[in-house]
Design a protein around this motif. Sequence first.
Motif, PDB file in Angstrom:
ATOM      1  N   ALA A 182      30.714  74.426  85.519  1.00 47.04           N
ATOM      2  CA  ALA A 182      32.125  74.432  85.964  1.00 47.04           C
ATOM      3  C   ALA A 182      32.965  75.603  85.291  1.00 47.04           C
ATOM      4  CB  ALA A 182      32.686  73.276  85.830  1.00 47.04           C
ATOM      5  N   ARG A 183      32.874  75.716  83.794  1.00 45.38           N
ATOM      6  CA  ARG A 183      33.277  76.580  83.171  1.00 45.38           C
ATOM      7  C   ARG A 183      33.116  77.950  83.405  1.00 45.38           C
ATOM      8  NH1 ARG A 183      36.638  77.265  79.138  1.00 45.38           N
ATOM      9  NH2 ARG A 183      36.477  79.124  77.780  1.00 45.38           N
ATOM     10  N   ALA A 184      31.666  78.125  83.511  1.00 49.28           N
ATOM     11  CA  ALA A 184      31.140  79.333  83.632  1.00 49.28           C
ATOM     12  C   ALA A 184      31.864  80.124  85.162  1.00 49.28           C
ATOM     13  CB  ALA A 184      29.756  79.451  83.808  1.00 49.28           C
ATOM     14  N   ARG A 185      31.923  78.936  86.267  1.00 46.99           N
ATOM     15  CA  ARG A 185      32.157  79.556  87.427  1.00 46.99           C
ATOM     16  C   ARG A 185      33.543  79.700  87.463  1.00 46.99           C
ATOM     17  NH1 ARG A 185      29.778  75.674  89.866  1.00 46.99           N
ATOM     18  NH2 ARG A 185      31.685  74.296  89.764  1.00 46.99           N
ATOM     19  N   ARG A 186      34.638  79.031  86.921  1.00 47.38           N
ATOM     20  CA  ARG A 186      35.797  79.347  86.831  1.00 47.38           C
ATOM     21  C   ARG A 186      36.213  80.586  85.965  1.00 47.38           C
ATOM     22  NH1 ARG A 186      39.724  78.826  83.001  1.00 47.38           N
ATOM     23  NH2 ARG A 186      38.414  77.817  81.524  1.00 47.38           N
ATOM     24  N   LEU A 187      35.444  80.941  84.861  1.00 52.69           N
ATOM     25  CA  LEU A 187      35.571  82.105  84.225  1.00 52.69           C
ATOM     26  C   LEU A 187      35.300  83.452  84.998  1.00 52.69           C
ATOM     27  CD1 LEU A 187      34.547  81.337  80.557  1.00 52.69           C
ATOM     28  CD2 LEU A 187      36.820  81.731  81.595  1.00 52.69           C
ATOM     29  N   ARG A 188      34.079  83.129  85.577  1.00 57.91           N
ATOM     30  CA  ARG A 188      33.736  84.294  86.440  1.00 57.91           C
ATOM     31  C   ARG A 188      34.734  84.697  87.666  1.00 57.91           C
ATOM     32  NH1 ARG A 188      31.096  88.217  85.499  1.00 57.91           N
ATOM     33  NH2 ARG A 188      32.815  88.983  86.247  1.00 57.91           N
ATOM     34  N   THR A 189      35.323  83.514  88.317  1.00 55.59           N
ATOM     35  CA  THR A 189      36.284  83.660  89.430  1.00 55.59           C
ATOM     36  C   THR A 189      37.477  84.467  88.628  1.00 55.59           C
ATOM     37  OG1 THR A 189      35.589  81.813  90.392  1.00 55.59           O
ATOM     38  CG2 THR A 189      37.781  82.536  91.011  1.00 55.59           C
ATOM     39  N   GLU A 190      37.965  84.054  87.595  1.00 51.20           N
ATOM     40  CA  GLU A 190      39.237  84.684  87.037  1.00 51.20           C
ATOM     41  C   GLU A 190      39.013  85.935  86.539  1.00 51.20           C
ATOM     42  OE1 GLU A 190      42.523  83.190  86.908  1.00 51.20           O
ATOM     43  OE2 GLU A 190      41.155  82.102  88.277  1.00 51.20           O
ATOM     44  N   VAL A 191      37.745  86.464  86.305  1.00 52.16           N
ATOM     45  CA  VAL A 191      37.601  87.601  85.680  1.00 52.16           C
ATOM     46  C   VAL A 191      37.397  88.499  86.922  1.00 52.16           C
ATOM     47  CG1 VAL A 191      35.721  89.248  84.403  1.00 52.16           C
ATOM     48  CG2 VAL A 191      36.903  87.305  83.415  1.00 52.16           C
ATOM     49  N   ASP A 192      36.888  88.160  87.835  1.00 55.67           N
ATOM     50  CA  ASP A 192      36.544  88.775  89.086  1.00 55.67           C
ATOM     51  C   ASP A 192      37.798  89.114  89.562  1.00 55.67           C
ATOM     52  OD1 ASP A 192      33.948  88.805  89.391  1.00 55.67           O
ATOM     53  OD2 ASP A 192      33.779  87.175  90.783  1.00 55.67           O
ATOM     54  N   LYS A 193      39.111  88.211  89.719  1.00 55.63           N
ATOM     55  CA  LYS A 193      40.339  88.774  89.938  1.00 55.63           C
ATOM     56  C   LYS A 193      40.969  89.775  89.094  1.00 55.63           C
ATOM     57  CE  LYS A 193      41.930  84.297  91.985  1.00 55.63           C
ATOM     58  NZ  LYS A 193      42.784  83.136  91.663  1.00 55.63           N
ATOM     59  N   LEU A 194      40.646  89.520  87.812  1.00 52.01           N
ATOM     60  CA  LEU A 194      41.256  90.566  86.848  1.00 52.01           C
ATOM     61  C   LEU A 194      40.589  91.991  87.270  1.00 52.01           C
ATOM     62  CD1 LEU A 194      42.242  91.194  83.828  1.00 52.01           C
ATOM     63  CD2 LEU A 194      39.856  90.832  82.990  1.00 52.01           C
ATOM     64  N   GLY A 249      44.299  86.384  99.894  1.00 54.72           N
ATOM     65  CA  GLY A 249      45.583  86.999 100.048  1.00 54.72           C
ATOM     66  C   GLY A 249      45.935  87.873  98.941  1.00 54.72           C
ATOM     67  N   GLY A 250      47.088  88.411  98.921  1.00 52.81           N
ATOM     68  CA  GLY A 250      47.335  89.106  97.663  1.00 52.81           C
ATOM     69  C   GLY A 250      47.848  90.589  98.006  1.00 52.81           C
ATOM     70  N   SER A 251      48.515  91.471  96.949  1.00 54.54           N
ATOM     71  CA  SER A 251      49.356  92.440  97.443  1.00 54.54           C
ATOM     72  C   SER A 251      49.213  93.099  96.034  1.00 54.54           C
ATOM     73  CB  SER A 251      50.588  92.457  97.832  1.00 54.54           C
ATOM     74  OG  SER A 251      51.364  91.709  97.024  1.00 54.54           O
ATOM     75  N   ILE A 252      49.223  94.677  96.187  1.00 54.98           N
ATOM     76  CA  ILE A 252      49.630  95.470  94.649  1.00 54.98           C
ATOM     77  C   ILE A 252      50.719  94.718  93.841  1.00 54.98           C
ATOM     78  CG2 ILE A 252      50.249  97.727  93.809  1.00 54.98           C
ATOM     79  CD1 ILE A 252      49.111  98.954  96.273  1.00 54.98           C
ATOM     80  N   VAL A 253      51.951  94.103  94.409  1.00 54.53           N
ATOM     81  CA  VAL A 253      52.871  93.677  93.759  1.00 54.53           C
ATOM     82  C   VAL A 253      52.341  92.334  93.244  1.00 54.53           C
ATOM     83  CG1 VAL A 253      55.339  92.489  94.007  1.00 54.53           C
ATOM     84  CG2 VAL A 253      54.741  94.636  95.065  1.00 54.53           C
ATOM     85  N   SER A 254      51.708  91.198  93.854  1.00 55.55           N
ATOM     86  CA  SER A 254      51.450  90.101  93.409  1.00 55.55           C
ATOM     87  C   SER A 254      50.086  90.075  92.283  1.00 55.55           C
ATOM     88  CB  SER A 254      50.703  89.249  94.414  1.00 55.55           C
ATOM     89  OG  SER A 254      49.611  89.689  95.147  1.00 55.55           O
ATOM     90  N   ALA A 255      49.358  91.544  92.700  1.00 53.20           N
ATOM     91  CA  ALA A 255      48.200  91.692  91.535  1.00 53.20           C
ATOM     92  C   ALA A 255      48.632  92.196  90.215  1.00 53.20           C
ATOM     93  CB  ALA A 255      47.472  92.862  92.198  1.00 53.20           C
ATOM     94  N   SER A 256      49.954  93.042  90.359  1.00 52.25           N
ATOM     95  CA  SER A 256      50.464  93.413  89.001  1.00 52.25           C
ATOM     96  C   SER A 256      51.237  92.235  88.306  1.00 52.25           C
ATOM     97  CB  SER A 256      51.593  94.436  89.448  1.00 52.25           C
ATOM     98  OG  SER A 256      52.180  95.006  88.194  1.00 52.25           O
ATOM     99  N   ALA A 257      51.855  91.267  89.072  1.00 50.93           N
ATOM    100  CA  ALA A 257      52.347  90.147  88.503  1.00 50.93           C
ATOM    101  C   ALA A 257      51.367  89.307  87.962  1.00 50.93           C
ATOM    102  CB  ALA A 257      53.127  89.201  89.442  1.00 50.93           C
ATOM    103  N   TRP A 258      50.157  89.005  88.577  1.00 50.37           N
ATOM    104  CA  TRP A 258      49.194  88.138  87.909  1.00 50.37           C
ATOM    105  C   TRP A 258      48.642  88.860  86.671  1.00 50.37           C
ATOM    106  CZ3 TRP A 258      43.864  88.259  86.621  1.00 50.37           C
ATOM    107  CH2 TRP A 258      43.312  87.193  86.439  1.00 50.37           C
ATOM    108  N   LEU A 259      48.251  89.999  86.601  1.00 53.26           N
ATOM    109  CA  LEU A 259      47.947  90.859  85.363  1.00 53.26           C
ATOM    110  C   LEU A 259      48.759  90.555  84.176  1.00 53.26           C
ATOM    111  CD1 LEU A 259      46.667  94.418  87.150  1.00 53.26           C
ATOM    112  CD2 LEU A 259      45.193  92.313  86.297  1.00 53.26           C
ATOM    113  N   THR A 260      50.097  90.543  84.503  1.00 50.65           N
ATOM    114  CA  THR A 260      51.051  90.409  83.269  1.00 50.65           C
ATOM    115  C   THR A 260      51.430  88.865  83.014  1.00 50.65           C
ATOM    116  OG1 THR A 260      52.948  90.836  84.823  1.00 50.65           O
ATOM    117  CG2 THR A 260      52.054  92.848  83.865  1.00 50.65           C
ATOM    118  N   GLY A 261      51.097  88.106  83.794  1.00 54.49           N
ATOM    119  CA  GLY A 261      51.193  86.742  83.564  1.00 54.49           C
ATOM    120  C   GLY A 261      50.450  86.209  82.806  1.00 54.49           C
ATOM    121  N   ARG A 262      50.274  84.848  82.586  1.00 51.84           N
ATOM    122  CA  ARG A 262      49.525  83.895  81.841  1.00 51.84           C
ATOM    123  C   ARG A 262      48.178  84.085  82.126  1.00 51.84           C
ATOM    124  NH1 ARG A 262      47.375  79.093  82.267  1.00 51.84           N
ATOM    125  NH2 ARG A 262      48.690  78.513  84.136  1.00 51.84           N
TER     126      ARG A 262
END
Length: 225
Positions: free
Chosen positions: A115-127, A163-176
Motif C-alpha cells: 500500500a505504501r509503495a503504491r501510494r508513493l509511486r502515485t504521488e511521484v508520478d504526479k510530481l 483532471g488538472g491544469s497548469i495552475v493546479s499543477a503549480s499549486a500542488w508542487l508548491t503545497g504540502r
Amino acid sequence: MPMMPTQYLLLCLADHQLTSQESERHGGSRDRYVRCLNIGGRWAVHGTRQSPLLVWHTVQAGEAQAAAERSAKARGRPVVVLSRSDSGWVEGREIQVFTPAFEPALLGHTAQSEARARRLRTEVDKLEAFCLVVRQASAARNHAEFAEISRAAGKALHAKFGGGSIVSASAWLTGRKGQEALQSVLTGEVELGGPLSMQEIAETIALAQEAQRLQQQAENSTSRQ
C-alpha cells in the motif's frame, strides 16, 4: 579559522555519478543531487534519522571498494565509491558508519508495504507529470503558445489523473503534497521514472515557488492601493 568538514566515502551507482557530472557541466553543484546508498538499501540524496546514508572513513577505502563490488554483484549494476563531506552531517543522524550489521543494505533495499509503495509511486508520478507541464508552460514564447500548451496539458492530466491544469499543477508542487513527494525521492523511498532529472524536478518546484511568491506580492500590492 573554521574546521573543514570530515570527508567520508559513500557508495553510489555509476550512472548516478554521471548525472552529477552532467549537472556540473550545466552550472550546478557536482554532487548536489547525486544519490548514495542508505541503510535501507536505497539510493538517496539526503540521509535522515530513519535512513542515514552509509559511509566509510577515508582510511577504510579498501573496505568501501570491497563493499561496492559486493553491492554491484548483488544488484547487477556498477557501484562506485564517492568521496563527500557536508558540514551538516552527524554520525548516527544523517550518516551511519558501515558495520557488518548493514551488509543487507549492500545487497538490496528493504521492502515497503504494498500500500505504501503504491501510494508513493502515485504521488511521484504526479510530481513528475506536474513538473513536466509547468516546465513546458514556462518555456512558452507567447500567449498563443501558452494557451496551446495549457490545453494539451489539461487533456493529458485529465487522462492520467482525472483532471488538472497548469495552475493546479503549480499549486500542488508548491503545497504540502508536492513537498512530501519531493522528499520521498530525495530520501530514496521511490525512484523517478520519467524524463526529468532530479535537478530538473527541483528547479521546476523552485520556479513554481517563485511564481507563487511574485503573484502574492502583486496581490498584496494591489490590496494596499
